[in-house]
Scaffold this motif. Structure first.
Motif, PDB file in Angstrom:
ATOM      1  N   GLN A  92      26.348  -1.848  -6.469  1.00  0.00           N
ATOM      2  CA  GLN A  92      26.741  -3.053  -7.208  1.00  0.00           C
ATOM      3  C   GLN A  92      26.096  -3.119  -8.592  1.00  0.00           C
ATOM      4  OE1 GLN A  92      29.225  -4.679  -5.998  1.00  0.00           O
ATOM      5  NE2 GLN A  92      29.103  -3.388  -4.158  1.00  0.00           N
ATOM      6  N   GLY A  93      25.623  -1.984  -9.093  1.00  0.00           N
ATOM      7  CA  GLY A  93      25.195  -1.890 -10.483  1.00  0.00           C
ATOM      8  C   GLY A  93      23.737  -2.150 -10.760  1.00  0.00           C
ATOM      9  N   VAL A  94      22.941  -2.384  -9.722  1.00  0.00           N
ATOM     10  CA  VAL A  94      21.515  -2.650  -9.915  1.00  0.00           C
ATOM     11  C   VAL A  94      20.740  -1.354  -9.720  1.00  0.00           C
ATOM     12  CG1 VAL A  94      19.497  -3.940  -9.111  1.00  0.00           C
ATOM     13  CG2 VAL A  94      21.762  -5.022  -9.089  1.00  0.00           C
ATOM     14  N   SER A  95      20.007  -0.914 -10.727  1.00  0.00           N
ATOM     15  CA  SER A  95      19.164   0.269 -10.580  1.00  0.00           C
ATOM     16  C   SER A  95      18.137   0.003  -9.485  1.00  0.00           C
ATOM     17  CB  SER A  95      18.450   0.591 -11.896  1.00  0.00           C
ATOM     18  OG  SER A  95      19.378   0.884 -12.915  1.00  0.00           O
ATOM     19  N   SER A  96      17.942   0.975  -8.616  1.00  0.00           N
ATOM     20  CA  SER A  96      17.075   0.763  -7.460  1.00  0.00           C
ATOM     21  C   SER A  96      16.336   2.040  -7.129  1.00  0.00           C
ATOM     22  CB  SER A  96      17.910   0.310  -6.254  1.00  0.00           C
ATOM     23  OG  SER A  96      17.140   0.287  -5.082  1.00  0.00           O
ATOM     24  N   ILE A  97      15.016   1.913  -6.924  1.00  0.00           N
ATOM     25  CA  ILE A  97      14.217   3.057  -6.522  1.00  0.00           C
ATOM     26  C   ILE A  97      13.324   2.646  -5.356  1.00  0.00           C
ATOM     27  CG2 ILE A  97      14.205   4.184  -8.776  1.00  0.00           C
ATOM     28  CD1 ILE A  97      11.412   3.022  -9.223  1.00  0.00           C
ATOM     29  N   ILE A  98      12.969   3.619  -4.522  1.00  0.00           N
ATOM     30  CA  ILE A  98      12.061   3.391  -3.406  1.00  0.00           C
ATOM     31  C   ILE A  98      10.823   4.240  -3.642  1.00  0.00           C
ATOM     32  CG2 ILE A  98      11.721   3.618  -0.921  1.00  0.00           C
ATOM     33  CD1 ILE A  98      14.770   3.308  -0.601  1.00  0.00           C
ATOM     34  N   GLU A  99       9.658   3.617  -3.590  1.00  0.00           N
ATOM     35  CA  GLU A  99       8.392   4.295  -3.832  1.00  0.00           C
ATOM     36  C   GLU A  99       7.497   4.210  -2.599  1.00  0.00           C
ATOM     37  OE1 GLU A  99       7.307   5.948  -6.603  1.00  0.00           O
ATOM     38  OE2 GLU A  99       9.290   5.707  -7.498  1.00  0.00           O
ATOM     39  N   PHE A 130      20.392  -5.780 -18.154  1.00  0.00           N
ATOM     40  CA  PHE A 130      19.697  -4.760 -17.373  1.00  0.00           C
ATOM     41  C   PHE A 130      19.122  -5.380 -16.113  1.00  0.00           C
ATOM     42  CE2 PHE A 130      15.674  -2.573 -16.318  1.00  0.00           C
ATOM     43  CZ  PHE A 130      16.146  -1.290 -16.105  1.00  0.00           C
ATOM     44  N   SER A 131      19.119  -4.595 -15.030  1.00  0.00           N
ATOM     45  CA  SER A 131      18.472  -5.037 -13.790  1.00  0.00           C
ATOM     46  C   SER A 131      17.975  -3.812 -13.038  1.00  0.00           C
ATOM     47  CB  SER A 131      19.435  -5.848 -12.921  1.00  0.00           C
ATOM     48  OG  SER A 131      20.625  -5.133 -12.664  1.00  0.00           O
ATOM     49  N   MET A 132      16.721  -3.882 -12.601  1.00  0.00           N
ATOM     50  CA  MET A 132      16.124  -2.780 -11.853  1.00  0.00           C
ATOM     51  C   MET A 132      15.241  -3.344 -10.756  1.00  0.00           C
ATOM     52  SD  MET A 132      13.448   0.155 -13.145  1.00  0.00           S
ATOM     53  CE  MET A 132      12.443   1.028 -11.948  1.00  0.00           C
ATOM     54  N   LEU A 133      15.290  -2.731  -9.596  1.00  0.00           N
ATOM     55  CA  LEU A 133      14.438  -3.106  -8.478  1.00  0.00           C
ATOM     56  C   LEU A 133      13.654  -1.886  -8.017  1.00  0.00           C
ATOM     57  CD1 LEU A 133      16.958  -5.246  -6.393  1.00  0.00           C
ATOM     58  CD2 LEU A 133      15.004  -6.108  -7.695  1.00  0.00           C
ATOM     59  N   ALA A 134      12.368  -2.084  -7.787  1.00  0.00           N
ATOM     60  CA  ALA A 134      11.518  -1.051  -7.198  1.00  0.00           C
ATOM     61  C   ALA A 134      11.031  -1.570  -5.851  1.00  0.00           C
ATOM     62  CB  ALA A 134      10.348  -0.727  -8.114  1.00  0.00           C
ATOM     63  N   PHE A 135      11.275  -0.793  -4.797  1.00  0.00           N
ATOM     64  CA  PHE A 135      10.925  -1.198  -3.439  1.00  0.00           C
ATOM     65  C   PHE A 135       9.828  -0.293  -2.875  1.00  0.00           C
ATOM     66  CE2 PHE A 135      15.642  -1.970  -3.591  1.00  0.00           C
ATOM     67  CZ  PHE A 135      15.595  -3.363  -3.530  1.00  0.00           C
ATOM     68  N   GLY A 136       9.012  -0.867  -2.009  1.00  0.00           N
ATOM     69  CA  GLY A 136       8.042  -0.064  -1.274  1.00  0.00           C
ATOM     70  C   GLY A 136       7.623  -0.776  -0.006  1.00  0.00           C
ATOM     71  N   VAL A 194       8.626  -5.316   2.743  1.00  0.00           N
ATOM     72  CA  VAL A 194       8.965  -4.576   1.533  1.00  0.00           C
ATOM     73  C   VAL A 194       8.526  -5.377   0.319  1.00  0.00           C
ATOM     74  CG1 VAL A 194      10.827  -3.569   0.163  1.00  0.00           C
ATOM     75  CG2 VAL A 194      10.928  -3.482   2.671  1.00  0.00           C
ATOM     76  N   SER A 195       7.547  -4.845  -0.394  1.00  0.00           N
ATOM     77  CA  SER A 195       7.138  -5.443  -1.663  1.00  0.00           C
ATOM     78  C   SER A 195       8.139  -5.000  -2.717  1.00  0.00           C
ATOM     79  CB  SER A 195       5.725  -4.979  -2.021  1.00  0.00           C
ATOM     80  OG  SER A 195       5.279  -5.589  -3.210  1.00  0.00           O
ATOM     81  N   THR A 196       8.727  -5.971  -3.406  1.00  0.00           N
ATOM     82  CA  THR A 196       9.822  -5.703  -4.331  1.00  0.00           C
ATOM     83  C   THR A 196       9.450  -6.166  -5.731  1.00  0.00           C
ATOM     84  OG1 THR A 196      11.396  -6.055  -2.534  1.00  0.00           O
ATOM     85  CG2 THR A 196      12.272  -6.080  -4.779  1.00  0.00           C
ATOM     86  N   VAL A 197       9.598  -5.271  -6.693  1.00  0.00           N
ATOM     87  CA  VAL A 197       9.305  -5.598  -8.090  1.00  0.00           C
ATOM     88  C   VAL A 197      10.622  -5.573  -8.855  1.00  0.00           C
ATOM     89  CG1 VAL A 197       7.963  -5.021 -10.134  1.00  0.00           C
ATOM     90  CG2 VAL A 197       7.047  -4.509  -7.849  1.00  0.00           C
ATOM     91  N   SER A 198      10.945  -6.694  -9.495  1.00  0.00           N
ATOM     92  CA  SER A 198      12.203  -6.789 -10.250  1.00  0.00           C
ATOM     93  C   SER A 198      11.916  -6.735 -11.742  1.00  0.00           C
ATOM     94  CB  SER A 198      12.940  -8.084  -9.901  1.00  0.00           C
ATOM     95  OG  SER A 198      12.152  -9.215 -10.225  1.00  0.00           O
TER      96      SER A 198
END
Length: 321
Positions: A177-184, A144-150, A125-129
């Motif tokens: 736990q409050g971290v914005s998270s999306i899967i692409e 702010f915290s956001m993670l994009a996974f793929g 999983v390549s993860t962009v924070s």
């Protein structure tokens, strides 16, 4: 069981968020700060999540110790990406079993390939924070915290379905736990999106001798250098991915990127600058060299990136003189 390899700011922040869930147990592998974390934990100071002493479930000094302690469902790679000095994939190898999902939280371009080569059958999983966090005597995190996974590698259908389930599970834990998270399906446009700032402000801050990002954009000549470097990244990234960038933080062109930097209320100093000031190796290959190699492959002209790479390389080589 989760194992975070790399006990710096990123590893601490996201290990902390995971550990707030009663669904997971999180261990962490530290090196230089092992004794401090083992004895006292992390002092977390977050505008988003509040302040807390975070004590991981287990703290290890080496990956070998971690591998002997448990079998891991997830290994989160938060090491600095320094392929000119070591292979991050080889460093985590003893903690990886056939069922382990490897989540790479490293910055830069082309960071996935060593893991694909070393672990072709494990879900990667390549993860962009998207986050502002740094570690001094405290781990200081913004609002702010956001993670994009793929999932990066090609898997057989059954393995892919299982990997999607595992990824959705951890993504939901972060969201809870409050971290914005999306899967692409294709994470690379997000990686290039982040690189607009990473690939420009990091090397330019080193050349500028210690300036914050806000100081750089206030200087007309420096802002022009940043924006022209950013334009190279926009053109190259779109050529490589064949897609438009997602526009995170409203960054859709170089001017909106420098306007975004201006809007940040507290001074931001890049990680490459901090490494340079402490005469530590910089992530120059994944920030500059790998994109330059892609530019040569795709026929994209990147003179600013090539000049910056030459200069930061000479600066790093001067450490030993």
């Amino acid at each position: 069981m989760y194992n975070v390899v790399g006990g710096g700011a990123i590893g601490a922040l996201f290990g902390w968020r995971l550990s707030q869930s009663d669904k997971v147990l999180v261990s962490i592998v530290c090196r230089s700060n092992y004794r401090q974390v083992k004895l006292h934990g992390y002092s977390m100071q977050s505008a988003q999540f509040g302040n807390q002493i975070y004590r991981p479930y287990r703290v290890f000094q080496t990956i070998e110790e971690a591998a002997q302690d448990a079998s891991y469902d997830y290994v989160i790679v938060a090491l600095k990406a320094l392929p000119n000095l070591y292979d991050s994939a080889e460093r985590i190898s003893q903690a990886v079993n056939p069922q382990t999902m490897i989540m790479v939280f490293q910055n830069g371009i082309g960071i996935e390939e060593p893991f694909v080569k070393r672990f072709p059958n494990n879900p990667l999983v390549s993860t962009v924070s998207f986050v502002s966090v740094k570690q001094t005597e405290h781990v200081k995190h913004g609002g702010f915290s956001m993670l994009a996974f793929g999932i990066h590698n090609k898997l057989e259908r059954a393995s892919l379905l299982k990997a999607n389930d595992k990824l959705e599970f951890i993504s939901q834990v972060f969201i809870d736990q409050g971290v914005s998270s999306i899967i692409e399906q294709d994470i690379q446009p997000y990686r290039w999106q982040k690189h607009i700032l990473n690939g420009s402000t990091n090397p330019v801050s080193v050349i500028c001798g210690g300036a914050s990002c806000q100081e750089m954009v206030k200087n007309d000549y420096c802002r022009k250098l940043l924006e022209e470097t950013m334009q190279e990244i926009f053109v190259l990234g779109k050529k490589v991915t064949g897609k438009a960038f997602p526009g995170t933080d409203g960054i859709v062109d170089p001017q909106s990127a420098t306007d975004y930097i201006k809007s940040i209320p507290v001074p931001v100093y890049t990680s490459m600058l901090v490494d340079s000031q402490n005469k530590r190796p910089m992530e120059r290959d994944i920030i500059l060299k790998n994109p330059i190699m892609l530019a040569d492959k795709y026929g994209v002209d990147v003179p600013h990136m090539k000049a910056l790479y030459a200069m930061v390389t000479m600066i790093e080589e001067s450490y030993s003189k």
